[in-house]
Design a protein around this motif. Structure first.
Motif, PDB file in Angstrom:
ATOM      1  N   GLY A   1       0.841  -1.201   0.000  1.00  0.00           N
ATOM      2  CA  GLY A   1       0.000   0.000   0.000  1.00  0.00           C
ATOM      3  C   GLY A   1       0.874   1.248   0.000  1.00  0.00           C
ATOM      4  N   SER A   2       1.956   1.205   0.766  1.00  0.00           N
ATOM      5  CA  SER A   2       2.855   2.361   0.840  1.00  0.00           C
ATOM      6  C   SER A   2       3.604   2.542  -0.474  1.00  0.00           C
ATOM      7  CB  SER A   2       3.849   2.176   1.997  1.00  0.00           C
ATOM      8  OG  SER A   2       3.121   1.998   3.198  1.00  0.00           O
ATOM      9  N   ARG A   3       3.975   1.420  -1.104  1.00  0.00           N
ATOM     10  CA  ARG A   3       4.597   1.514  -2.441  1.00  0.00           C
ATOM     11  C   ARG A   3       3.648   2.197  -3.417  1.00  0.00           C
ATOM     12  NH1 ARG A   3       4.326  -3.742  -5.797  1.00  0.00           N
ATOM     13  NH2 ARG A   3       2.142  -3.067  -5.608  1.00  0.00           N
ATOM     14  N   ASN A   4       2.374   1.766  -3.383  1.00  0.00           N
ATOM     15  CA  ASN A   4       1.402   2.344  -4.321  1.00  0.00           C
ATOM     16  C   ASN A   4       1.276   3.850  -4.135  1.00  0.00           C
ATOM     17  OD1 ASN A   4       1.007  -0.267  -5.155  1.00  0.00           O
ATOM     18  ND2 ASN A   4      -0.937  -0.550  -4.044  1.00  0.00           N
TER      19      ASN A   4
ATOM     20  N   ALA B   1       3.591   5.867  -2.813  1.00  0.00           N
ATOM     21  CA  ALA B   1       4.849   6.523  -3.202  1.00  0.00           C
ATOM     22  C   ALA B   1       4.972   6.641  -4.721  1.00  0.00           C
ATOM     23  CB  ALA B   1       6.033   5.746  -2.630  1.00  0.00           C
ATOM     24  N   VAL B   2       4.615   5.565  -5.435  1.00  0.00           N
ATOM     25  CA  VAL B   2       4.741   5.572  -6.901  1.00  0.00           C
ATOM     26  C   VAL B   2       3.801   6.632  -7.501  1.00  0.00           C
ATOM     27  CG1 VAL B   2       4.289   4.201  -8.988  1.00  0.00           C
ATOM     28  CG2 VAL B   2       5.551   3.182  -7.067  1.00  0.00           C
ATOM     29  N   ALA B   3       2.557   6.647  -7.013  1.00  0.00           N
ATOM     30  CA  ALA B   3       1.576   7.603  -7.560  1.00  0.00           C
ATOM     31  C   ALA B   3       1.968   9.034  -7.193  1.00  0.00           C
ATOM     32  CB  ALA B   3       0.182   7.280  -7.032  1.00  0.00           C
ATOM     33  N   ALA B   4       2.481   9.243  -5.990  1.00  0.00           N
ATOM     34  CA  ALA B   4       2.877  10.587  -5.556  1.00  0.00           C
ATOM     35  C   ALA B   4       4.036  11.097  -6.411  1.00  0.00           C
ATOM     36  CB  ALA B   4       3.288  10.553  -4.085  1.00  0.00           C
ATOM     37  N   GLU B   5       4.966  10.212  -6.692  1.00  0.00           N
ATOM     38  CA  GLU B   5       6.162  10.613  -7.449  1.00  0.00           C
ATOM     39  C   GLU B   5       5.791  11.081  -8.860  1.00  0.00           C
ATOM     40  OE1 GLU B   5       8.846  11.011  -5.923  1.00  0.00           O
ATOM     41  OE2 GLU B   5      10.401  11.143  -7.470  1.00  0.00           O
ATOM     42  N   LYS B   6       4.782  10.434  -9.436  1.00  0.00           N
ATOM     43  CA  LYS B   6       4.374  10.791 -10.814  1.00  0.00           C
ATOM     44  C   LYS B   6       3.889  12.232 -10.910  1.00  0.00           C
ATOM     45  CE  LYS B   6       3.367   6.299 -12.700  1.00  0.00           C
ATOM     46  NZ  LYS B   6       2.373   5.286 -12.936  1.00  0.00           N
ATOM     47  N   ILE B   7       3.307  12.754  -9.800  1.00  0.00           N
ATOM     48  CA  ILE B   7       2.805  14.137  -9.867  1.00  0.00           C
ATOM     49  C   ILE B   7       3.684  15.082  -9.029  1.00  0.00           C
ATOM     50  CG2 ILE B   7       0.393  13.549 -10.368  1.00  0.00           C
ATOM     51  CD1 ILE B   7       0.122  14.307  -7.175  1.00  0.00           C
ATOM     52  N   GLY B   8       4.789  14.571  -8.531  1.00  0.00           N
ATOM     53  CA  GLY B   8       5.751  15.420  -7.801  1.00  0.00           C
ATOM     54  C   GLY B   8       5.304  15.795  -6.395  1.00  0.00           C
ATOM     55  N   ALA B   9       4.400  14.979  -5.803  1.00  0.00           N
ATOM     56  CA  ALA B   9       3.920  15.313  -4.447  1.00  0.00           C
ATOM     57  C   ALA B   9       4.893  14.826  -3.377  1.00  0.00           C
ATOM     58  CB  ALA B   9       2.545  14.674  -4.225  1.00  0.00           C
ATOM     59  N   LYS B  10       4.925  15.573  -2.263  1.00  0.00           N
ATOM     60  CA  LYS B  10       5.679  15.106  -1.098  1.00  0.00           C
ATOM     61  C   LYS B  10       4.878  13.986  -0.434  1.00  0.00           C
ATOM     62  CE  LYS B  10       7.170  19.819   0.188  1.00  0.00           C
ATOM     63  NZ  LYS B  10       7.083  20.875   1.215  1.00  0.00           N
TER      64      LYS B  10
ATOM     65  N   PHE C   1       9.950   1.039   0.926  1.00  0.00           N
ATOM     66  CA  PHE C   1       9.309   1.387  -0.347  1.00  0.00           C
ATOM     67  C   PHE C   1       9.203   2.906  -0.495  1.00  0.00           C
ATOM     68  CE2 PHE C   1       7.135  -2.965  -0.792  1.00  0.00           C
ATOM     69  CZ  PHE C   1       7.905  -3.318  -1.892  1.00  0.00           C
ATOM     70  N   ILE C   2       8.850   3.578   0.574  1.00  0.00           N
ATOM     71  CA  ILE C   2       8.726   5.044   0.507  1.00  0.00           C
ATOM     72  C   ILE C   2      10.094   5.643   0.131  1.00  0.00           C
ATOM     73  CG2 ILE C   2       8.353   7.156   1.894  1.00  0.00           C
ATOM     74  CD1 ILE C   2       5.686   5.776   1.438  1.00  0.00           C
TER      75      ILE C   2
ATOM     76  N   TYR D   1      10.341  12.654   0.669  1.00  0.00           N
ATOM     77  CA  TYR D   1       9.574  11.971   1.725  1.00  0.00           C
ATOM     78  C   TYR D   1       9.965  12.419   3.139  1.00  0.00           C
ATOM     79  CZ  TYR D   1      13.689   9.053   2.579  1.00  0.00           C
ATOM     80  OH  TYR D   1      14.942   8.634   2.869  1.00  0.00           O
ATOM     81  N   PHE D   2       8.956  12.348   4.009  1.00  0.00           N
ATOM     82  CA  PHE D   2       9.152  12.421   5.460  1.00  0.00           C
ATOM     83  C   PHE D   2       8.671  11.077   5.997  1.00  0.00           C
ATOM     84  CE2 PHE D   2       7.558  16.563   3.988  1.00  0.00           C
ATOM     85  CZ  PHE D   2       8.615  17.397   4.319  1.00  0.00           C
ATOM     86  N   ILE D   3       9.453  10.451   6.841  1.00  0.00           N
ATOM     87  CA  ILE D   3       8.969   9.264   7.558  1.00  0.00           C
ATOM     88  C   ILE D   3       8.862   9.675   9.015  1.00  0.00           C
ATOM     89  CG2 ILE D   3       9.580   6.940   8.356  1.00  0.00           C
ATOM     90  CD1 ILE D   3      10.855   6.478   5.574  1.00  0.00           C
ATOM     91  N   VAL D   4       7.644   9.634   9.540  1.00  0.00           N
ATOM     92  CA  VAL D   4       7.407  10.068  10.919  1.00  0.00           C
ATOM     93  C   VAL D   4       7.132   8.834  11.775  1.00  0.00           C
ATOM     94  CG1 VAL D   4       5.794  11.335  12.404  1.00  0.00           C
ATOM     95  CG2 VAL D   4       6.559  12.356  10.260  1.00  0.00           C
ATOM     96  N   ARG D   5       8.126   8.447  12.566  1.00  0.00           N
ATOM     97  CA  ARG D   5       7.910   7.305  13.475  1.00  0.00           C
ATOM     98  C   ARG D   5       7.342   7.821  14.789  1.00  0.00           C
ATOM     99  NH1 ARG D   5      13.796   4.996  12.568  1.00  0.00           N
ATOM    100  NH2 ARG D   5      13.518   3.948  10.560  1.00  0.00           N
ATOM    101  N   THR D   6       6.234   7.222  15.190  1.00  0.00           N
ATOM    102  CA  THR D   6       5.625   7.649  16.438  1.00  0.00           C
ATOM    103  C   THR D   6       5.303   6.424  17.292  1.00  0.00           C
ATOM    104  OG1 THR D   6       3.904   9.055  17.382  1.00  0.00           O
ATOM    105  CG2 THR D   6       3.269   7.714  15.479  1.00  0.00           C
ATOM    106  N   SER D   7       4.718   6.644  18.476  1.00  0.00           N
ATOM    107  CA  SER D   7       4.527   5.520  19.394  1.00  0.00           C
ATOM    108  C   SER D   7       3.328   5.739  20.314  1.00  0.00           C
ATOM    109  CB  SER D   7       5.781   5.370  20.264  1.00  0.00           C
ATOM    110  OG  SER D   7       6.035   6.570  20.973  1.00  0.00           O
TER     111      SER D   7
END
Ligand SMILES: NC(=O)c1ccc[n+]([C@@H]2O[C@H](COP(=O)([O-])OP(=O)(O)OC[C@H]3O[C@@H](n4cnc5c(N)ncnc54)[C@H](OP(=O)(O)O)[C@@H]3O)[C@@H](O)[C@H]2O)c1
Length: 286
Positions: free
Chosen positions: A80-83, A85-94, A134-135, A142-148
């Motif tokens: 799901g995260s790959r999907n 990331a791939v779609a976001a990259e095509k339109i240049g989204a963060k 994948f991201i 990308y930002f990867i926000v690890r939380t808990s």
């Protein structure tokens, strides 16, 4: 700025939408509007909306069920995260991907930094880590926000579970051999609102500051609620569950400090505010 939030019906997703709505044009998409496991749908929806940012909060979050539904956990959390990331990259989204302290094994005795080696010990943690990879592979912004230990007004969480048990039982038993940092959805959402405006890409550890065991956390919850019920500490062994949990998963916010952001307030202060709001909202309902 247009922002898509995936998993918008979830505990964090709902508060992200509420907080970000003040600043951005928000597209809060639940599973019905955007099932992240369907790549064609991700491409279609994302290319149609053309957001500047996608906050990817959707996940298979049932840690114990992930042990028995491994394929589903990887399908949602990794592919799901790959999907996205791939779609976001095509339109240049963060992309801002919400990840977890469960990417660590918990064998450390000092808080984990963003650059420490990951080594998840349960399927949920492994699948979320696969999502991170994948991201990082398919998104250039990308930002990867690890939380808990997340809690908030919506959805099921530890705070609500303690309240429920306290109202129905004479005595509570809570594990005292896992240490982490509780995180209030509102504080996390406010931080994300600031982060996505920047180009300070990378991995971030974002929890309320301070640390405690689940037992300490439960004690303070009961104090704040003003409920007088017996509570005893127990070990994880006494409380058998499908998935192993890290014993110690405190996250050090090195990236927050290094990039000039403000650390989140102490978990006790945040909890106190949450309980006040929780009481008020229940008062209004009754
Ligand atoms: N809760 C925590 O303590 C914690 C700690 C660290 C990190 N996180 C991360 O924080 C994020 C938000 O968690 P949360 O506490 O808000 O969990 P949550 O309440 O379970 O929200 C997750 C949402 O994702 C949705 N979802 C599941 N599969 C989907 C799919 N295939 N397509 C689209 N949406 C889907 C769920 O919808 P359904 O209800 O329909 O399944 C749910 O609304 C997650 O990425 C999680 O891994 C949470």
């Amino acid at each position: 700025m247009k922002v898509i939030v995936t998993g918008a019906q979830g505990q964090l997703g709902k508060d992200l939408c509420n907080i970000l709505d003040k600043q951005f044009k928000i597209y809060g998409l639940g599973r019905l509007e955007l099932d992240v496991t369907v790549q064609e749908q991700c491409e279609k929806v994302i290319s149609l909306i053309k957001p500047d940012v996608i906050i990817h909060s959707a996940a298979f979050t049932d840690v114990d069920r992930a042990e028995v539904e491994e394929t589903k956990a990887y399908l949602v959390n990794a592919y799901g995260s790959r999907n996205i990331a791939v779609a976001a990259e095509k339109i240049g989204a963060k992309v801002c991907y919400i990840s977890t302290d469960y990417v660590f094994d918990g064998n450390s005795t000092k808080p984990y930094r963003e650059f420490d080696n990951t080594n998840p010990i349960c399927i949920y943690g492994k699948s979320k880590r696969a999502g991170e990879l994948f991201i990082q592979t398919f998104s250039s912004k990308y930002f990867i926000v690890r939380t808990s230990w997340v809690y908030g007004m919506n959805g099921n969480n530890f705070v609500k579970s303690i309240l429920k048990q306290a109202l129905s039982k004479q005595h509570l038993k809570v594990v005292n051999d896992q240490t982490g940092s509780p995180t209030y959805t509102i504080d996390l959402s406010k931080f994300i609102a600031e982060l996505i405006l920047s180009e300070k890409y990378g991995i971030y550890h974002v929890s309320n500051s301070g640390a405690c065991s689940w037992f300490d956390f439960a004690q303070v919850i009961l104090q704040e609620l003003g409920i007088d019920v017996g509570i005893d500490p127990c070990t994880s062994k006494e409380f058998t569950r499908e998935a192993p949990r890290p014993t110690f998963s405190v996250l050090e916010p090195l990236a927050i400090r290094a990039n000039g952001f403000k650390e989140l307030r102490h978990w006790r202060v945040a909890l106190s505010e949450f309980i006040r709001e929780f009481k008020d909202s229940n008062h209004e309902k009754s």
